[in-house]
Design an enzyme around this catalytic site. Structure first.
Site, PDB file in Angstrom:
ATOM      1  N   LYS A  10      18.046  76.561  19.309  1.00  0.00           N
ATOM      2  CA  LYS A  10      16.927  74.990  19.085  1.00  0.00           C
ATOM      3  C   LYS A  10      17.366  74.179  17.759  1.00  0.00           C
ATOM      4  CE  LYS A  10      13.169  76.270  21.494  1.00  0.00           C
ATOM      5  NZ  LYS A  10      11.906  76.445  22.460  1.00  0.00           N
ATOM      6  N   TYR A  50      11.148  69.759  29.945  1.00  0.00           N
ATOM      7  CA  TYR A  50       9.994  70.825  29.814  1.00  0.00           C
ATOM      8  C   TYR A  50       9.115  70.075  30.487  1.00  0.00           C
ATOM      9  CZ  TYR A  50      11.394  73.275  26.071  1.00  0.00           C
ATOM     10  OH  TYR A  50      12.129  74.807  25.332  1.00  0.00           O
ATOM     11  N   ASN A 113      10.781  78.045  17.291  1.00  0.00           N
ATOM     12  CA  ASN A 113      11.307  79.587  17.542  1.00  0.00           C
ATOM     13  C   ASN A 113      12.497  80.179  17.900  1.00  0.00           C
ATOM     14  OD1 ASN A 113      11.220  78.058  19.709  1.00  0.00           O
ATOM     15  ND2 ASN A 113       9.309  79.368  20.831  1.00  0.00           N
ATOM     16  N   HIS A 116      15.795  79.461  22.824  1.00  0.00           N
ATOM     17  CA  HIS A 116      14.864  79.090  24.628  1.00  0.00           C
ATOM     18  C   HIS A 116      16.162  79.968  25.760  1.00  0.00           C
ATOM     19  CE1 HIS A 116      13.562  77.119  28.521  1.00  0.00           C
ATOM     20  NE2 HIS A 116      14.818  77.368  28.703  1.00  0.00           N
ATOM     21  N   GLU A 127      17.084  74.754  35.793  1.00  0.00           N
ATOM     22  CA  GLU A 127      18.074  74.677  34.095  1.00  0.00           C
ATOM     23  C   GLU A 127      19.012  74.232  33.705  1.00  0.00           C
ATOM     24  OE1 GLU A 127      13.933  76.106  31.566  1.00  0.00           O
ATOM     25  OE2 GLU A 127      15.432  77.285  31.135  1.00  0.00           O
TER      26      GLU A 127
END
Ligand code: ADP
Ligand code: MG
Length: 140
Positions: A10, A50, A113, A116, A127
């Protein structure tokens, strides 16, 4: 059972310059990268990725964050890759992630965070196809 899962390094982790460290952790865990690219998602592309979270209170902030800088997207392959990668990532909130997990080491907040990972075979299929046409996976 050999599985494939989608990983994203990310924007916060790319900014911290820990792409190499994270990919090394994938490889050391036996999760083999079979496709990889760096992309800058538009807000709309982040929203599409998302879409399952669109009713959640954090959706707006999450998709803005995911579009805030380049990300590295990979397909990882290995035995039970989906659950093994979830274990390697750690809990969503880095403060609650087990010591030694990627989110415990590199995550900055519950939103930023670091990584993913797909959460089920169905999610992984969606995905992976969101980022990689089948032709890019067929040589691996
Ligand atoms: P995971 O990435 O562990 O599968 P979720 O699918 O529940 O977690 O959420 C997707 C992403 O949304 C998380 O990785 C994180 O970046 C963000 N997120 C989740 N919960 C929150 C929250 N309470 N506040 C802000 N961002 C969140
Ligand atoms: Mg999830």
């Amino acid at each position: 059972m050999v599985e494939r899962t989608l990983a994203i390094i990310k924007p916060d982790a790319v900014r911290k310059q820990v792409i190499g460290d994270i990919i090394q952790r994938y490889e050391q865990a036996g999760l083999r990268p079979i496709a990889m690219k760096m992309v800058r998602l538009s807000k709309r592309e982040a929203e599409g990725f998302y879409a399952v979270h669109r009713e959640r209170p954090f959706f707006e902030s999450l998709t803005s964050y995911m579009a805030s800088g380049p990300v590295v997207v990979l397909v990882l392959e290995g035995e039970h890759a989906i659950t093994r990668y979830r274990d390697l990532m750690g809990a969503t909130d880095p403060a609650k992630a087990a010591p030694g997990t990627i989110r415990a080491i590199h995550g900055a907040s519950i939103e930023a965070n670091a990584v993913h990972g797909s959460d089920s075979p169905e999610t992984a299929a969606f995905e992976i196809s969101y980022f990689f046409p089948g032709i890019e996976l067929s040589a691996c």
